[in-house]
Scaffold this active site. Structure first.
Site, short mmCIF file in Angstrom:
data_model
loop_
_atom_site.label_atom_id
_atom_site.label_comp_id
_atom_site.label_asym_id
_atom_site.label_seq_id
_atom_site.Cartn_x
_atom_site.Cartn_y
_atom_site.Cartn_z
N ASN A 211 -2.41 19.47 -0.83
CA ASN A 211 -3.77 18.84 0.47
C ASN A 211 -2.71 18.75 1.88
OD1 ASN A 211 -4.27 16.02 1.03
ND2 ASN A 211 -5.40 15.95 -0.51
N LYS B 19 5.28 1.68 -3.17
CA LYS B 19 5.35 3.37 -3.67
C LYS B 19 5.37 3.39 -4.80
CE LYS B 19 4.81 7.65 -1.76
NZ LYS B 19 3.52 7.57 -0.98
N LYS C 240 1.10 -0.86 -0.16
CA LYS C 240 -0.15 -0.06 -0.20
C LYS C 240 0.40 1.30 -0.23
CE LYS C 240 -4.02 1.86 0.45
NZ LYS C 240 -3.92 2.66 -0.64
N SER D 273 -6.99 5.47 3.88
CA SER D 273 -7.13 4.52 2.42
C SER D 273 -7.72 3.23 2.60
CB SER D 273 -6.02 5.17 2.06
OG SER D 273 -5.67 5.79 0.80
N LYS E 291 4.40 2.87 8.22
CA LYS E 291 3.59 3.86 8.81
C LYS E 291 2.38 2.71 8.45
CE LYS E 291 3.48 6.94 6.00
NZ LYS E 291 3.53 7.51 4.68
N THR F 99 -5.55 13.36 5.77
CA THR F 99 -3.26 13.58 5.83
C THR F 99 -3.22 14.23 6.74
OG1 THR F 99 -2.62 12.83 4.09
CG2 THR F 99 -1.44 13.60 5.24
P1 NAD Z 1 0.71 18.39 -2.81
O1 NAD Z 1 1.62 18.04 -4.24
O2 NAD Z 1 -0.37 18.39 -2.57
O3 NAD Z 1 1.63 20.13 -2.12
C1 NAD Z 1 3.43 19.59 -2.27
C2 NAD Z 1 3.15 21.48 -1.79
O4 NAD Z 1 4.55 21.36 -1.65
C3 NAD Z 1 3.06 22.52 -2.84
O5 NAD Z 1 1.84 23.37 -1.99
C4 NAD Z 1 4.29 22.72 -3.33
O6 NAD Z 1 4.15 23.96 -3.58
C5 NAD Z 1 5.31 23.03 -2.12
N1 NAD Z 1 6.32 22.76 -2.11
C6 NAD Z 1 7.52 21.66 -3.07
N2 NAD Z 1 9.13 22.74 -2.96
C7 NAD Z 1 8.52 23.58 -2.08
C8 NAD Z 1 9.88 23.91 -1.27
N3 NAD Z 1 11.10 23.34 -1.57
N4 NAD Z 1 9.58 24.22 -0.42
C9 NAD Z 1 8.42 24.39 -0.09
N5 NAD Z 1 6.94 23.70 0.03
C10 NAD Z 1 7.40 23.49 -1.39
O7 NAD Z 1 1.90 16.93 -2.21
P2 NAD Z 1 1.20 16.46 -0.39
O8 NAD Z 1 -0.27 15.88 -0.63
O9 NAD Z 1 0.11 17.20 0.35
O10 NAD Z 1 1.92 15.95 0.33
C11 NAD Z 1 3.13 16.71 1.46
C12 NAD Z 1 3.85 16.01 1.81
O11 NAD Z 1 2.70 15.14 2.35
C13 NAD Z 1 4.84 14.54 0.56
O12 NAD Z 1 6.13 14.16 1.40
C14 NAD Z 1 3.83 13.18 0.63
O13 NAD Z 1 5.05 12.29 0.79
C15 NAD Z 1 3.62 12.91 2.15
N6 NAD Z 1 2.14 12.61 2.35
C16 NAD Z 1 0.85 13.11 1.78
C17 NAD Z 1 -0.12 12.17 2.24
C18 NAD Z 1 -0.84 12.80 1.32
O14 NAD Z 1 -2.38 11.94 1.68
N7 NAD Z 1 -1.23 13.23 0.24
C19 NAD Z 1 -0.39 11.20 2.58
C20 NAD Z 1 0.98 11.05 3.40
C21 NAD Z 1 1.87 11.97 3.05
#
Ligand code: NAD
Length: 409
Positions: A217, A102, A66, A345, A90, A186
């Site tokens: 997100n 992944k 997953k 999820s 996790k 999240t």
């Molecule tokens: P996303 O694509 O929705 O958002 C990522 C954000 O990070 C964007 O606003 C982007 O502009 C910003 N960003 C990119 N590079 C940057 C930088 N150098 N400095 C500042 N901001 C920057 O992605 P997401 O789903 O929100 O995921 C973000 C993190 O959370 C990732 O590490 C992801 O693996 C983790 N995560 C997400 C989820 C989920 O359900 N979406 C679950 C677990 C972990």
């Protein structure tokens, strides 16, 4: 800085502290399978482009693989391996019956039109269809992948196997079998974890300020929740830079601005800052919510926060982690802090497998006790072994993985 070598150092540290079985440790040093594909994407001008993608299946001793799927220009095998390994940890931390996996595609999706993105999603699905499935490997959204993209994956997979199979991916839209609450899960999960730690360690909304790096997100929701619960969110950033206001930002307004303009900078009554500056601002809670390797040996000495809530995966390198621990900074580790996403999820997958649809209240009523129990588990393991919360989360997960791995060895 290799995310994968950081992940392996975290594994070794926890394995040593708990005297992990040698076979289990060796098993967890390696993925069960790496799938690497080159696949075609139809461009709007009629040309065809070849893209490179990965699905890394780390371990399925506790259940189907997953983990999310990332579209990013810097995505490579090293990153996907690290993220896949972290998913195994996790899912075990929150004790859901999934293993870890992944996927990623090396691409800048911002340069693609909607039809090109759909072609990408469908073509990648065809390329990995043999190795995914509701009881085999269940992808989900991650950086730059949306519910719409998950719908395309599920639809394409359904065509390949000849029947609708919504449970093959999670994070879909509500119209296509998605779960209520998944979009904000999240951030919501991270807030439940923060509250559980706060009950134990005592942080007060009135006097605790927050800075959030990454406003996608996960970052938007955690910022919204802190703001909603009376914390002052003083800074926020995305890939184009950040904004700071000591008196606190109007987060709902900022979410609107981001939706309209695509950036957070140039918000009225606040000061534009760089991403580096955001990390070093005086604040109580720093919330990295963007990408890996954000807090490093180079900047950790300037970090002034007393709590780091890791909403992103892998934002802190092992060197930075050690420095923060020495200074008594509380790091709430990613494998716990952002596990609300995969937990919801799992709840979406359960609904798909049983043809049910739960309300958001029903979903969060299931999510909260899981995040509370997992937080309690990490807090008590940290006490028992006298280790950091990251090591404690790993130990808790490794104890569970060890049982499952040795059962099938
Ligand atoms: P996303 O694509 O929705 O958002 C990522 C954000 O990070 C964007 O606003 C982007 O502009 C910003 N960003 C990119 N590079 C940057 C930088 N150098 N400095 C500042 N901001 C920057 O992605 P997401 O789903 O929100 O995921 C973000 C993190 O959370 C990732 O590490 C992801 O693996 C983790 N995560 C997400 C989820 C989920 O359900 N979406 C679950 C677990 C972990």
């Amino acid at each position: 800085m290799s995310a994968f070598s950081n992940a392996m150092r975290q594994l070794e540290l926890a394995a040593t502290a708990m005297h992990l079985d040698a076979y289990t440790l060796e098993r967890l040093r390696h993925p069960q399978r790496i799938v690497e594909v080159d696949f075609p994407v139809k461009l709007d001008d009629g040309a065809t482009k070849l893209l490179h993608g990965y699905r890394v299946q780390w371990n399925d001793a506790r259940g189907p693989f997953k983990g999310g799927l990332r579209f990013h220009p810097q995505t490579d095998l090293d990153e996907v391996k690290a993220l896949s390994f972290w998913m195994s940890i996790k899912c075990a931390v929150v004790n859901i019956p999934f293993g870890g996996g992944k996927g990623g595609v090396t691409v800048n999706p911002k340069e693609l039109s909607k039809t090109e993105l759909e072609s990408l999603a469908r073509s990648f699905t065809r390329a990995i269809a043999d190795v995914i499935g509701p009881e085999k490997d269940v992808p989900a959204p991650d950086v730059n992948t949306t519910p719409q993209i998950m719908d395309w994956l599920a639809d394409e997979y359904g065509k390949i196997v000849g029947k609708p199979s919504p449970a093959v991916v999670t994070g879909k839209t509500l119209d296509h079998g998605g779960s209520e609450g998944r979009g904000t899960a999240t951030g919501q999960g991270a807030y439940y974890v923060f509250e559980a730690f706060s009950r134990k360690l005592g942080w007060d909304p009135e006097s605790t300020t927050v800075a959030v790096q990454g406003f996608g997100n996960a970052g938007q929701e955690i910022a919204r929740l802190f703001h909603h619960h009376g914390y002052k969110v003083v800074a926020v950033s995305d890939s184009q830079g950040g904004v700071h206001n000591e008196a606190g930002l109007d987060i709902p307004e900022l979410i609107k601005q981001k939706a309209q303009t695509g950036h957070v900078v140039r918000l009225p009554e606040s000061r534009d800052i760089t991403n580096e500056e955001l990390l070093t601002l005086p604040c109580g809670v720093l919330v990295p919510s963007a990408l890996e390797n954000t807090l490093t040996a180079q900047n950790v000495d300037q970090v002034k926060a007393s709590v780091v809530l890791e909403v992103a995966n892998g934002p802190t390198t092992p060197e930075a982690d050690l420095a923060l621990a020495k200074r008594g900074v509380t790091v709430i580790p990613d494998v716990l802090a952002n596990a609300g996403g995969v937990t919801t999820s799992f709840l979406e997958w359960q609904q798909n497998m049983t043809n049910e649809h739960w309300s958001e209240t029903q979903v969060f009523e299931r999510l909260k006790p899981i995040m509370d129990d997992s937080s309690e588990g990490v807090l008590s393991t940290a006490e028992k072994y006298a280790v950091t919360y990251r090591e404690a989360a790993f130990i808790l997960a490794l104890e569970r993985l060890d049982k499952a791995i040795r059962k099938i060895a």
